[in-house]
Write a protein that holds these residues in place. Structure first.
Motif, PDB file in Angstrom:
ATOM      1  N   VAL A 128       0.525  -1.120   0.077  1.00  0.00           N
ATOM      2  CA  VAL A 128      -0.054   0.148  -0.015  1.00  0.00           C
ATOM      3  C   VAL A 128       0.837   1.387  -0.084  1.00  0.00           C
ATOM      4  O   VAL A 128       1.663   1.591   1.149  1.00  0.00           O
ATOM      5  CB  VAL A 128      -1.219   0.106   1.684  1.00  0.00           C
ATOM      6  N   ALA A 129       0.321   1.785  -0.931  1.00  0.00           N
ATOM      7  CA  ALA A 129       1.333   3.466  -1.321  1.00  0.00           C
ATOM      8  C   ALA A 129       0.487   4.275  -0.113  1.00  0.00           C
ATOM      9  O   ALA A 129      -0.391   4.506   0.194  1.00  0.00           O
ATOM     10  CB  ALA A 129       1.522   4.376  -2.347  1.00  0.00           C
ATOM     11  N   VAL A 130       1.790   4.464   0.403  1.00  0.00           N
ATOM     12  CA  VAL A 130       1.288   5.613   1.806  1.00  0.00           C
ATOM     13  C   VAL A 130       1.190   6.974   1.301  1.00  0.00           C
ATOM     14  O   VAL A 130       2.729   7.808   1.227  1.00  0.00           O
ATOM     15  CB  VAL A 130       2.148   5.953   2.972  1.00  0.00           C
ATOM     16  N   THR A 131       0.298   7.776   0.823  1.00  0.00           N
ATOM     17  CA  THR A 131       0.071   9.140   0.020  1.00  0.00           C
ATOM     18  C   THR A 131      -0.729  10.129   1.034  1.00  0.00           C
ATOM     19  O   THR A 131      -1.429   9.423   2.380  1.00  0.00           O
ATOM     20  CB  THR A 131      -0.717   8.640  -0.851  1.00  0.00           C
ATOM     21  N   PRO A 132      -1.053  11.112   1.045  1.00  0.00           N
ATOM     22  CA  PRO A 132      -1.501  11.909   1.902  1.00  0.00           C
ATOM     23  C   PRO A 132      -2.902  11.405   2.189  1.00  0.00           C
ATOM     24  O   PRO A 132      -3.395  11.409   3.470  1.00  0.00           O
ATOM     25  CB  PRO A 132      -1.550  13.697   0.929  1.00  0.00           C
ATOM     26  N   LEU A 133      -4.506  11.332   1.162  1.00  0.00           N
ATOM     27  CA  LEU A 133      -5.028  10.001   1.098  1.00  0.00           C
ATOM     28  C   LEU A 133      -5.309   9.733   2.004  1.00  0.00           C
ATOM     29  O   LEU A 133      -6.126   9.191   3.333  1.00  0.00           O
ATOM     30  CB  LEU A 133      -5.826  10.333  -0.221  1.00  0.00           C
ATOM     31  N   VAL A 134      -4.469   8.351   1.637  1.00  0.00           N
ATOM     32  CA  VAL A 134      -4.263   7.462   2.702  1.00  0.00           C
ATOM     33  C   VAL A 134      -3.121   7.723   4.033  1.00  0.00           C
ATOM     34  O   VAL A 134      -5.109   7.393   5.142  1.00  0.00           O
ATOM     35  CB  VAL A 134      -2.773   6.089   2.471  1.00  0.00           C
ATOM     36  N   LEU A 135      -3.099   8.962   4.341  1.00  0.00           N
ATOM     37  CA  LEU A 135      -2.477   9.449   5.616  1.00  0.00           C
ATOM     38  C   LEU A 135      -3.599   9.734   5.846  1.00  0.00           C
ATOM     39  O   LEU A 135      -4.168   9.483   7.385  1.00  0.00           O
ATOM     40  CB  LEU A 135      -1.381  10.259   5.819  1.00  0.00           C
ATOM     41  N   ALA A 136      -4.475  10.365   5.251  1.00  0.00           N
ATOM     42  CA  ALA A 136      -5.930  11.317   5.671  1.00  0.00           C
ATOM     43  C   ALA A 136      -7.071  10.014   6.230  1.00  0.00           C
ATOM     44  O   ALA A 136      -7.480  10.350   7.454  1.00  0.00           O
ATOM     45  CB  ALA A 136      -6.289  11.885   5.044  1.00  0.00           C
ATOM     46  N   ILE A 137      -6.468   9.029   5.949  1.00  0.00           N
ATOM     47  CA  ILE A 137      -7.540   7.935   5.839  1.00  0.00           C
ATOM     48  C   ILE A 137      -7.485   6.634   7.429  1.00  0.00           C
ATOM     49  O   ILE A 137      -8.670   6.981   8.459  1.00  0.00           O
ATOM     50  CB  ILE A 137      -7.891   6.833   4.762  1.00  0.00           C
TER      51      ILE A 137
ATOM     52  N   VAL B 151      -7.594  -3.102   2.569  1.00  0.00           N
ATOM     53  CA  VAL B 151      -8.839  -4.607   1.576  1.00  0.00           C
ATOM     54  C   VAL B 151      -9.456  -3.895   0.242  1.00  0.00           C
ATOM     55  O   VAL B 151      -9.127  -4.424  -0.281  1.00  0.00           O
ATOM     56  CB  VAL B 151      -9.977  -4.553   2.874  1.00  0.00           C
ATOM     57  N   LEU B 152      -9.391  -2.683   0.249  1.00  0.00           N
ATOM     58  CA  LEU B 152      -9.445  -1.724  -0.837  1.00  0.00           C
ATOM     59  C   LEU B 152      -7.873  -1.841  -1.892  1.00  0.00           C
ATOM     60  O   LEU B 152      -8.317  -1.888  -3.421  1.00  0.00           O
ATOM     61  CB  LEU B 152      -9.816  -0.605  -0.534  1.00  0.00           C
ATOM     62  N   SER B 153      -7.113  -1.949  -1.186  1.00  0.00           N
ATOM     63  CA  SER B 153      -5.676  -2.268  -1.971  1.00  0.00           C
ATOM     64  C   SER B 153      -5.764  -3.697  -2.392  1.00  0.00           C
ATOM     65  O   SER B 153      -5.139  -3.712  -3.616  1.00  0.00           O
ATOM     66  CB  SER B 153      -4.260  -2.072  -1.028  1.00  0.00           C
ATOM     67  N   ILE B 154      -6.513  -4.839  -1.762  1.00  0.00           N
ATOM     68  CA  ILE B 154      -6.217  -6.225  -1.927  1.00  0.00           C
ATOM     69  C   ILE B 154      -6.723  -6.050  -3.245  1.00  0.00           C
ATOM     70  O   ILE B 154      -6.966  -7.152  -3.734  1.00  0.00           O
ATOM     71  CB  ILE B 154      -6.660  -6.719  -0.023  1.00  0.00           C
ATOM     72  N   VAL B 155      -8.093  -5.879  -3.166  1.00  0.00           N
ATOM     73  CA  VAL B 155      -9.013  -6.521  -4.218  1.00  0.00           C
ATOM     74  C   VAL B 155      -8.712  -5.159  -5.564  1.00  0.00           C
ATOM     75  O   VAL B 155      -9.705  -5.812  -6.413  1.00  0.00           O
ATOM     76  CB  VAL B 155     -10.650  -6.033  -3.767  1.00  0.00           C
ATOM     77  N   GLY B 156      -8.211  -4.608  -5.631  1.00  0.00           N
ATOM     78  CA  GLY B 156      -8.219  -3.368  -6.310  1.00  0.00           C
ATOM     79  C   GLY B 156      -8.485  -2.235  -6.606  1.00  0.00           C
ATOM     80  O   GLY B 156      -8.191  -2.078  -7.930  1.00  0.00           O
ATOM     81  N   VAL B 157      -9.005  -1.668  -5.978  1.00  0.00           N
ATOM     82  CA  VAL B 157     -10.460  -1.031  -5.926  1.00  0.00           C
ATOM     83  C   VAL B 157      -9.462   0.281  -6.072  1.00  0.00           C
ATOM     84  O   VAL B 157      -9.380   0.982  -6.980  1.00  0.00           O
ATOM     85  CB  VAL B 157     -11.448  -0.972  -5.253  1.00  0.00           C
ATOM     86  N   ALA B 158      -8.509   0.681  -4.722  1.00  0.00           N
ATOM     87  CA  ALA B 158      -8.083   1.984  -5.113  1.00  0.00           C
ATOM     88  C   ALA B 158      -6.475   1.538  -4.071  1.00  0.00           C
ATOM     89  O   ALA B 158      -5.947  -0.188  -4.157  1.00  0.00           O
ATOM     90  CB  ALA B 158      -8.098   2.372  -3.760  1.00  0.00           C
ATOM     91  N   PHE B 159      -5.674   2.384  -4.276  1.00  0.00           N
ATOM     92  CA  PHE B 159      -4.138   2.300  -3.247  1.00  0.00           C
ATOM     93  C   PHE B 159      -3.507   1.015  -4.297  1.00  0.00           C
ATOM     94  O   PHE B 159      -2.414   0.745  -3.150  1.00  0.00           O
ATOM     95  CB  PHE B 159      -4.362   2.121  -1.997  1.00  0.00           C
TER      96      PHE B 159
END
Length: 82
Positions: free
Chosen positions: A51-60, A74-82
Motif C-alpha cells: 500500500v503506497a502511503v499517500t496523503p489520502l491514505v494518511l488522512a483515512i 482491503v481496498l488495496s487487495i481488491v484492487g479498487v484503490a491504493f
C-alpha cells in the motif's frame, strides 16, 4: 522591564499556549495515524500487501485509525484503490 519586553513576553506566552492547545487537539489524530501506519507496516511485512502511503491514505488512517487502515488494506487487495 520596558513595555516592549513585556509585550514580547505576553506574545511568547500566547504562542506557547496556542501551540499546546493545538497539540492537545491533534493528539488523537496523531495516535490514530501511528497505530494505522503500524497496522499497514505489519500487513506489508507479514502478508506482503503493498500500500503506497499517500496523503489520502494518511488522512483515512488518521481519521479512521485501525479500522481505516484495514479498509485501505482491503481496498488495496481488491484492487479498487491504493
Amino acid at each position: 522591564m520596558s513595555g516592549l519586553e513585556i509585550l514580547l513576553l505576553v506574545l511568547v506566552l500566547v504562542v506557547v499556549l496556542g501551540a499546546a492547545q493545538l497539540v492537545q487537539t491533534a493528539r488523537p489524530f496523531i495516535i490514530n495515524a501511528v497505530a494505522g501506519l503500524v497496522v499497514l507496516y505489519v500487513a506489508q511485512v507479514v502478508f506482503g500487501v503493498g500500500v503506497a502511503v499517500t496523503p489520502l491514505v494518511l488522512a483515512i488512517v488518521a481519521i479512521g485509525g485501525v479500522p481505516g487502515s484495514v479498509l485501505v488494506i482491503v481496498l488495496s487487495i481488491v484492487g479498487v484503490a491504493f
